[in-house]
Motif scaffolding. Sequence first.
Motif, PDB file in Angstrom:
ATOM      1  N   GLU A 131       0.838  -1.219   0.000  1.00 26.95           N
ATOM      2  CA  GLU A 131       0.000   0.000   0.000  1.00 26.95           C
ATOM      3  C   GLU A 131       0.863   1.256   0.000  1.00 26.95           C
ATOM      4  N   GLN A 135       1.037   4.218  -2.770  1.00 25.51           N
ATOM      5  CA  GLN A 135       0.751   5.601  -2.368  1.00 25.51           C
ATOM      6  C   GLN A 135       1.865   6.542  -2.802  1.00 25.51           C
ATOM      7  N   ARG A 174      -3.041  -6.477  -2.964  1.00 22.67           N
ATOM      8  CA  ARG A 174      -3.055  -5.286  -2.110  1.00 22.67           C
ATOM      9  C   ARG A 174      -2.648  -4.041  -2.897  1.00 22.67           C
ATOM     10  N   ALA A 178      -4.943  -0.640  -3.436  1.00 21.59           N
ATOM     11  CA  ALA A 178      -4.470   0.668  -2.987  1.00 21.59           C
ATOM     12  C   ALA A 178      -4.365   1.684  -4.119  1.00 21.59           C
TER      13      ALA A 178
END
Length: 372
Positions: A131, A135, A174, A178
């Motif tokens: 994640e 980001q 994941r 994200a």
Amino acid sequence: MSSNFSFQHQARCSHTQARAGIFSTPHGLVETPRFMPVGTLANVKTVTPQQLKATGAQMVLANTYHLHLQPGEEIVEQAGGLHRFMGWDGPILTDSGGFQVFSLSEIRTIAEEGVTFRSPRDGQTIHFTPERSIQIQNALGADVIMAFDECPPYPASWDAVKAATDRTYRWLERCFAAHQRDDQALFPIVQGGVYPDLRHDAAKALAQVEAHGYAIGGVSVGEPAEMIEMIVKTTAPLLPANKPRYLMGVGTHREMVQAIAAGVDLFDCVIPTRLARHGNALVKGVRWNLKNNRFRKDFTPLDEQCPCYTCQTFTRAYLSHLLHAHEVLGATLISIHNITELVHFTQRIRAAILGDRFLEEFGHWLAEGSRE
């Protein structure tokens, strides 16, 4: 799937898997097959964006882990994203930090949640999860971003590589969860080390994941050249034919020809600028040490057939002089040539594929014993 990205198939070699295409991104087109220069810290070392453009480069790389450390993704985002920050208006790809899981093994620990690094700058703890990697890449704003993966070392046992490959797939889920931007293409990465069964299973699994492109990772980490060839031949044909295929960290002439013959489209490597900083030039796939005395009074161009600024303007003697005088310009001029050499090599391959002359013109690189 976002309409910001597409891959147009143009031609294919009649005797191999080699193909030519056009990868469309929000910041322009990438004509494949294509070599991509590496700009780890938002710059291709010693070369300006204008000089880089003149080499024929269309897409460049930057590194998530290193940009997170310096200057930090917040500053890049405030500057308007990587393109504005580094003055490059063409496509950009960011690595996820997954390679640093391999290269910085002495200062990191791996868990299911993610990876913890000890900063090489100040010793502070840095946490990278799937994640967090996404980001950071969302903030950096590259056209293509990579899934966070575990790149196993060579050698490693089948069990260890299986665990890393399985974890990479779990992390991929994941990463997609994200990912927040439809103007960035997220590429999954095939791992599996040197084990054909693991590569096969990983590639087949990722082929079921809807993505704008796919990468082959975990190569050029110390394994013999023949194993790289085997990995690529095993993996590339299993990935979707209607999407670009990217072989990470490979950039020698022979390795690129082998991979292109297996159906790979994109390549990156630090070779051209790293060699240049040590005084080495690539001339038709051969490395020349320009510090050797034989070049001191050689007043011919580095390569008379090369269209780059360096070859069109300066002599081998001048480049040798710059190196012996420890002038930074020497690294710049040789970097310009080396990047041009690799970019134009893939451009010539592309032209040969379009004319169905790939084996005729480049088959000698596939022969046993062809080495750089």
